[in-house]
Design a protein around this motif. Structure first.
Motif, PDB file in Angstrom:
ATOM      1  N   ASN A  66       0.843  -1.197   0.000  1.00 49.08           N
ATOM      2  CA  ASN A  66       0.000   0.000   0.000  1.00 49.08           C
ATOM      3  C   ASN A  66       0.876   1.243   0.000  1.00 49.08           C
ATOM      4  N   LYS A 105      -3.327   3.575  -5.033  1.00 49.19           N
ATOM      5  CA  LYS A 105      -4.697   3.166  -4.756  1.00 49.19           C
ATOM      6  C   LYS A 105      -5.117   3.718  -3.403  1.00 49.19           C
ATOM      7  N   THR A 134      -2.801  10.507  -6.412  1.00 52.93           N
ATOM      8  CA  THR A 134      -2.881  10.093  -7.817  1.00 52.93           C
ATOM      9  C   THR A 134      -2.860  11.314  -8.728  1.00 52.93           C
TER      10      THR A 134
END
Length: 756
Positions: free
Chosen positions: A252, A281, A287
């Motif tokens: 992660n 994610k 992002t």
């Protein structure tokens, strides 16, 4: 020719009386190794072309030809064709032809490898005469050379070390892997006519990119030479880039931003590289930032500034804001990027405050400047500040002084202090009290409460907070609650003039009793001396509030660390006023001692008549409005000595560790229905039995009354009329026992809800 026929031809040549050289070409590495092995026995002399090379150079053909021509007996020469191919087809053809023309003392057989295409172009009569023999067989795939700079040698598979040892390729060549690594300083440009495909690795990035497609896609400019070198070394024990990333950061990547501040510079860059290659994610703002970042420096700058592209009305703005706040809280080392962001945010004008956070002192000061510039209403600040600067929102929360005028006064005072302006309402209240001075009726002298405090040397501790007025009570109450501390306070008045020399008797009381005493003058020094850049002449906005709040937070941290059996008393000598500083007005009376107490008070002997708006005490005239006596030194930040409520009203606070938490919740989660005739009524369950409980909603305090059911209470809230969601705090006596209990209000008969 068949392999066996070539062997027979060589054997016949060796036994013959012919002394002209012959060339034998093998189509693939299998046959090449086989024929060399066949003749590598007995008295045959197998010479290497590399013997005639200088260091990192090709064979010296004149030396080679002369040496071979002088050797008696049978000589086999191997490895020459690989060197000649580097120089190109013409060089290969010319050199082989010159070898065939040598005059020999003995016999010379030259083994070449995969040169049939060149040899077949030479004079056909040479093949017919047996001077050139081309063995039948499946030719090897096109051979490629990989030139690797010596600095990268430790990071690549074993290979040939130097162009001069190129003939050793026969040791490394495999049928299914026609590629050879050559450790050399030579480059592809040194062999422009090479018959080999040449791949050149002159940098660590090229090695990594060849082994990892993800890294090849990002481009070399994403990192510096030293960064790529570091990464290449790091990855020595990993199969590929993905395995390395998972090993270092886990699966992660979004969560790893929380450890970013502890990473060294190389690991930070590698984290950025991981984000670029693997994506993110669970973090939409990260992002978004990565999509706009070509380099690590871009990444840092975009982390701060990318949100400026998102309007506050965008549905994703709050999510982006919250995620960005966490990200930038881990980027505190990058002050230049923060500075750039703070300069750009001005372009958002009155919305700029919504882009700032309370991560850094600079941003918090920026928030206060914007509040002073745009003069937001109290309701706007109550809506914006909890997510933007939560501590400032807590400072502005009303406190219940058990006196309606004081409640209104200090709420308005704090608001005026923050917006850096004196409102008409504040002006009216100060004017009223400068004449009435009702605090003498409302409030007891501080000594009345101090005398009743237990002064036990074993468990009583005094925190003497110089210049910490009653304006901070709501903040301290809330912070003590958050930190598991039981808070209660009495509101008193100090001695006039409101200066330390007239108001420190309580310190001696505790010292004489043998109690521990901690004297904290940070707040007073801040207000007097303009610590950091807090100077009214240099910056008109109340940015010193940032440091005031930090001082209070440090106090709460100290209180939290006290032993459970101790009781702490937090007592102030006097308060201070900001509004007398921003008022910038002198009255007509002039003091004889210049620069004393910033003109807020003066000895009675200086002035023969009673000044307007002044009160007399202890042979001093003390101003109860926001004027200054002439000759008083202008205060840098705040001032005291006068008789306004913020200077005079002081807290006597008692703090203990909580024994038990109080359970407090809504009786049910149904919306509270209101109408023109029906007032809002809140029902609460509180697991204590008390006659003195209140709640606060939107800064207004309401009494909690008992119902016929034990531990259930209700409050009538006539001012709560608008549909929406509300928060309430609950108090028992003056102790905060529950915070931010959410309830909903709906119009009776309405089918929709509207949230503010």
């Amino acid at each position: 020719m068949k392999y066996e026929d070539v062997i027979n031809r060589i054997d016949r040549y060796i036994k013959s009386d012919k002394y002209q050289p012959i060339i034998v070409d093998m189509p693939n590495i299998h046959l090449y190794k086989k024929i060399i092995g066949h003749y590598n026995v007995g008295c045959y002399d197998i010479q290497k072309a590399s013997s005639f090379c200088m260091e990192e150079g090709l064979p010296l053909m004149d030396k080679l030809q002369y040496s071979l021509s002088m050797v008696d007996g049978v000589v086999f020469l191997k490895g020459l064709s690989c060197y000649l191919k580097l120089q190109g087809e013409l060089s290969l053809q010319k050199s082989l032809r010159s070898l065939l023309d040598l005059s020999l003392k003995g016999k010379l057989i030259v083994f070449t490898f995969n040169c049939a295409s060149v040899l077949s172009k030479m004079d056909n009569r040479l093949q017919a005469a047996g001077r050139i023999s081309i063995v039948d067989g499946e030719p090897s795939c096109q051979l490629s050379l990989c030139f690797i700079n010596p600095k990268l040698a430790s990071s690549v598979p074993a290979g040939i070390k130097g162009i001069n040892k190129l003939q050793e390729m026969e040791t490394f060549l495999e049928e299914d892997n026609p590629s050879i690594s050559v450790i050399t300083k030579k480059t592809r440009a040194d062999f422009p006519n090479s018959m080999f495909d040449i791949i050149e690795y002159s940098s660590e990035y090229q090695v990594l990119a060849e082994q990892n497609l993800d890294l090849a896609n990002v481009g070399e400019t994403v990192g510096t030479e030293s960064q790529w070198a570091y990464l290449l070394k790091e990855m020595e024990n990993y199969e590929d880039w993905h395995q390395y990333v998972v090993s270092v950061f886990g699966s992660n990547l979004a969560d790893c931003i929380n450890g970013f501040a502890q990473y060294d510079s190389n690991k930070r860059w590698i984290y950025f590289l991981a984000l670029v290659t693997s994506g993110v994610k669970g973090n939409e703002y990260l992002t978004y930032v990565i999509s706009k970042s070509k380099t690590f420096d871009d990444f840092i700058m975009q982390a701060f500034c990318a949100i400026l592209k998102i309007p506050v009305g965008d549905p994703n703005f709050q999510k982006y804001y919250d995620e960005r706040k966490v990200i930038t809280s881990n980027l505190t080392d990058y002050s230049d990027s923060l500075d750039c962001f703070c300069k750009q945010v001005y372009g958002k004008e009155e919305y700029a405050i919504l882009y700032l956070t309370d991560n850094t002192r600079k941003e918090k000061e920026h928030i206060i400047e914007l509040i002073g510039k745009y003069k937001y209403s109290a309701s706007q600040l109550a809506e914006m500040l909890p997510s933007v600067y939560s501590d400032l929102a807590t400072y502005l929360k009303p406190y219940n002084y058990s006196n309606d005028f004081l409640n209104r006064y200090f709420t308005q005072y704090k608001y005026c202090k923050v917006i850096n302006s004196i409102s008409d309402e504040m002006t009216q209240m100060v004017a009223e009290q400068s004449v009435k001075r009702e605090y003498n009726v409302w409030l007891q002298p501080r000594s009345v409460y101090v005398d009743k405090l237990e002064k036990n040397p074993a468990k009583s501790v005094l925190y003497f907070m110089d210049a910490m007025g009653a304006e901070y009570l709501g903040y301290l109450q809330s912070k003590c609650f958050d930190n598991g501390l039981e808070f209660s306070a009495n509101i008193a008045r100090c001695n006039l003039p409101s200066i330390t020399s007239m108001n420190k008797e309580f310190e001696d009381d505790f010292k004489h009793a043998g109690c521990k005493v901690y004297s904290n003058k940070n707040m007073d020094e801040l207000k007097h001396d303009g610590t950091f850049t807090y100077d009214y002449e240099g910056n008109k906005y109340p940015i010193h509030l940032v440091e005031e709040i930090d001082i209070l937070n440090k106090l709460v941290t100290q209180l939290k660390a006290m032993p459970k059996e101790e009781t702490a008393y937090v007592i102030a000598d006097h308060g201070a006023t900001r509004l007398a500083v921003i008022n910038e007005k002198e009255n007509k009376w002039e003091v004889s001692e210049k620069g004393i107490h910033s003109g807020r008070c003066c000895p009675k002997a200086d002035i023969s008549e009673k000044p307007q708006y002044a009160t007399e005490e202890n042979d001093f005239w003390c101003l109860a409005n926001y004027d200054r006596f002439k000759g008083g030194r202008k205060a840098l930040v705040e001032v005291h000595g006068g008789a306004t409520l913020e200077e005079v009203v002081v807290p006597v606070i008692t703090v203990k560790k909580k024994n038990n938490s109080v359970n407090c919740k809504l009786v049910d989660n149904k919306p509270i229905m209101v109408s023109f005739k029906k007032k809002a009524r809140l029902k609460l369950f509180v697991d204590v039995d008390s006659e003195d409980m209140t709640i606060s909603v939107n800064g207004i305090f309401y009494a909690l009354k008992k119902t016929e059911i034990k531990y259930q209470y209700y409050a009538e809230m006539p001012e709560v009329k608008t549909v929406g969601e509300y928060l309430c705090d609950v108090y028992r006596d003056d102790t905060l026992i529950a915070k931010n209990i959410k309830f909903e209000v709906k119009k009776e008969g309405a089918s929709e809800r509207k949230f503010f």
